[in-house]
Each structure stands twice: as C-alpha cells, then as structure tokens.
Scaffold this active site. Structure first.
Site, mmCIF file in Angstrom:
data_model
loop_
_atom_site.group_PDB
_atom_site.id
_atom_site.type_symbol
_atom_site.label_atom_id
_atom_site.label_comp_id
_atom_site.label_asym_id
_atom_site.label_seq_id
_atom_site.Cartn_x
_atom_site.Cartn_y
_atom_site.Cartn_z
ATOM 1 N N LEU A 48 -3.874 3.156 -2.944
ATOM 2 C CA LEU A 48 -3.399 2.844 -1.597
ATOM 3 C C LEU A 48 -3.337 4.088 -0.717
ATOM 4 C CD1 LEU A 48 -0.587 0.245 -2.323
ATOM 5 C CD2 LEU A 48 -2.788 -0.141 -1.210
ATOM 6 N N ASP A 60 -7.211 -5.706 7.411
ATOM 7 C CA ASP A 60 -8.343 -6.537 7.839
ATOM 8 C C ASP A 60 -7.927 -7.952 8.239
ATOM 9 O OD1 ASP A 60 -7.639 -7.485 5.391
ATOM 10 O OD2 ASP A 60 -9.536 -7.025 4.391
ATOM 11 N N ASP A 64 2.933 2.572 3.101
ATOM 12 C CA ASP A 64 3.379 2.466 4.490
ATOM 13 C C ASP A 64 4.785 3.036 4.682
ATOM 14 O OD1 ASP A 64 4.362 0.466 2.878
ATOM 15 O OD2 ASP A 64 3.848 -1.180 4.229
#
Ligand SMILES: *[C@@H]1O[C@H](CO)[C@@H](O)[C@H](O)[C@H]1NC(C)=O
Length: 332
Positions: free
Chosen positions: A145, A165, A260
């Site tokens: 990731l 996406d 993230d």
C-alpha cells in the site's frame, strides 16, 4: 441580450408555477403560498443576474485554468479493476486543470495493450484546445500500500490529487477542491473526513479510538481526510517514502491497511494544522463501500495508537471547518 434571456427565464419560471397553481387550485392557502414562492424566485433571480447572463467568470473551466501555469496531477490507485479504471479515467480526463494521470500499478501482470489503447483513445477524445492529458502507469514490483505514495520523478505540478479508482467526483467539485488547496498548499484537502478520539489512559499512556463517517457527521468534527480522495503537495510523497520512519511503512505493508492514516499523521506533524474537508458529492462506482460507512475501526484504532507511539505524541489536530462552494449556496 442579457436582459432578454433573464426575462425569458423568469417568465418561464412564472408560467411553470402558474401551471402548478392550476393543478392544485381550489385552496386559497396553496395559491397564497405559490404567490410567495413566485415572489421569492423573482427576488433571488434579480439578485443573481450574472448566473443567467452567461457572463459569469466561472462559466468555462477550460478558460479558467488556461491562466494558471500548472494544474494538478491525479495519482490513481487501482487493483485488478480495469473496468472501474476505464470509467474513472474517462471521467477525469474531461476536467479542467488536470495535467496528467499517474496510475499506481501493483498487479503482477503489466497493464494490457488493450487497456492502454482504450485509455489513449479516451485521452485523444478529451483533448481540446492544445491541452493533452498525459497518462503514465507507474509499475511496482512489490505489492504494498506504500506504493501509492512513491515519489514521481518528472511531476510537473505541485498539486497531487490522490484518488481510488472507484470514486468519482464531478469536475466542478474537483476544481473547487483544487482552489481550496491552492490557498493552503501545505495542507491536505479532501472529501472523506475521519476522526480520532482520546478513549482512555492506560498507566499514563493515552489510548485513541478511530471513528468513521457517522461520528464525523454527528459531531461535525474531524482530524483526517483520507487519501482515497484528497489533494496534497507532492513534497509529501518523498517525505512519506524517504523521511517517515521505516517502521511505519513496514507496519502498513504487513497489515495491508492504514497508509492513509500514516499520510495524515505525516502532514499533521509537518504542519501542526488540521486538514480541510471539502463538501462534495461523491459517487462510488465500485460497490464494496464497507470501509466508507464505519465498521472495521478496531484495526484502524490500532494503527492510530501504533503511529502515536512512533511519533512520541499525537500530531493530529481536530477541526470543524468545512469548505463549501459559495456559488452553490443560495443564501449567504
Ligand atoms: C515531526 O516533525 C518534526 C518537526 O518538523 C520532525 O523533526 C520529526 O522528525 C517529525 N517526526 C516524524 C516521526 O516524522
């Protein structure tokens, strides 16, 4: 000209309202209400003539971005979902201000010729006025990731729009977020807010809890925006890959989660400021959506506590600010 189209619009609106009045005729109260509505519409239209005159400075996004030296780069994360990749690239290549798209590719097989041909045709179709979006696949051997935050050597823009996406935003919304980012280029500016709370203290160590959308919605408070849809400065890519403690990257790879959150920690630690949440309509074209509405927060809480230990303190800053497009709000 200006007055003409303005009046036509008003007349048409009035006619439509009159038709409505006919349909629901019979009640004096309804008629009175409709009269008020017509009056209100007139007042609002009179106050906003530029919207209808076609002379608004914001009409054409292509014109609007022509004056900027550079726009933004889309950094798109994808995984074995070529149909979604095609859909979202087809959409984003129509957006003004877009300079190039980098697809973060971590699959064992290289992107197929047919996929590349399709996307090149899409770009050809959406090229206008000398503007041509550049498309690049950034191929990764290892599947981690962390790949999505690898620095890109030949990036022409400072602004990176990191996106999965399977999420689509209207171009106007993306361009608005880009505007917000340009007024605070060190800050993360995004559409998906998340929050951390101090849960309890265990023998002098603070334990935190990560919470999802419902908590943000309920409290109006957030401290992170997720990189599945966020603008940030390209310098954070090299900080993430080269300066952030390697133990955090290893944790992300091992757990296949929380890259993230790691990026949110990095930016918060560098700036001492909260991110900015931009209001925007989001369309999720995949259909998983498990993570977007909460749940799975136990693993995420573990990430938060692990990263706090790495930083030696909690760098995230909470805020209640929400950036809203002034053109979209009818009342000031
Ligand atoms: C956090 O920011 C400080 C000050 O800029 C820096 O010295 C430190 O290395 C950063 N911490 C981490 C873990 O990156």
């Amino acid at each position: 000209m200006r007055g003409g189209s303005f009046c036509n619009l008003n007349r048409r609106t009035a006619q439509r309202l009159k038709q409505l009045a006919v349909i629901s005729a019979g009640s004096v109260k309804v008629k009175l209400l409709l009269l008020c509505a017509v009056g209100l519409v007139y007042i609002l239209l009179a106050g906003r003539p530029s919207v209808f005159s076609g002379r608004s400075p914001y009409v054409s996004s292509a014109d609007r971005f022509a004056q900027y030296r550079t726009g933004y780069t889309i950094l798109m994360n994808t995984w074995k979902r070529n149909d979604l990749l095609k859909q979202s690239i087809s959409h984003y290549t129509t957006c003004g201000g877009l300079d190039s798209i980098h697809v973060v590719w971590s699959e064992p097989d290289s992107p197929s010729e047919s996929l590349k041909n399709f996307l090149n045709r899409v770009i050809e179709l959406n090229s206008r006025g000398g503007r041509r979006v550049e498309l690049k696949f950034d191929i990764n051997k290892e599947d981690s990731l962390n790949n999505r935050f690898k620095p890109i050597d030949d990036l022409k823009t400072d602004a990176v729009f990191s996106i999965d996406d399977d999420v689509i935003f209207p171009c106007s919304v993306v361009e608005f977020a880009f505007d917000v980012w340009r007024s605070a280029p060190d800050t993360m500016v995004g559409f998906v807010p998340r929050i951390h709370w101090l849960d309890h203290s265990e023998s002098g160590v603070d334990r935190y809890r990560y919470d999802g959308w419902w908590s943000v919605w309920w409290t109006g408070t957030y401290s992170m925006v997720l990189s599945k849809a966020a603008f940030f400065h390209k310098k954070y890519l090299s900080l993430y890959t080269n300066a952030m403690p390697a133990s955090i990257r290893e944790y992300v790879t091992r757990n296949r989660n929380c890259e993230d959150i790691a990026m949110s920690f990095l930016v918060a630690n560098a700036t001492g400021s909260p991110p900015i949440w931009v209001k925007g309509k989001i369309f999720e074209i995949g259909s998983t959506g498990i993570s977007s509405l909460g749940g799975h927060s136990e693993k995420r809480s573990q990430c938060v506590n692990r990263f706090v230990a790495e930083y030696g303190q909690m760098p995230l800053v909470s805020t209640n600010v929400k950036a809203v497009d002034g053109r979209g709000s009818w009342f000031w």
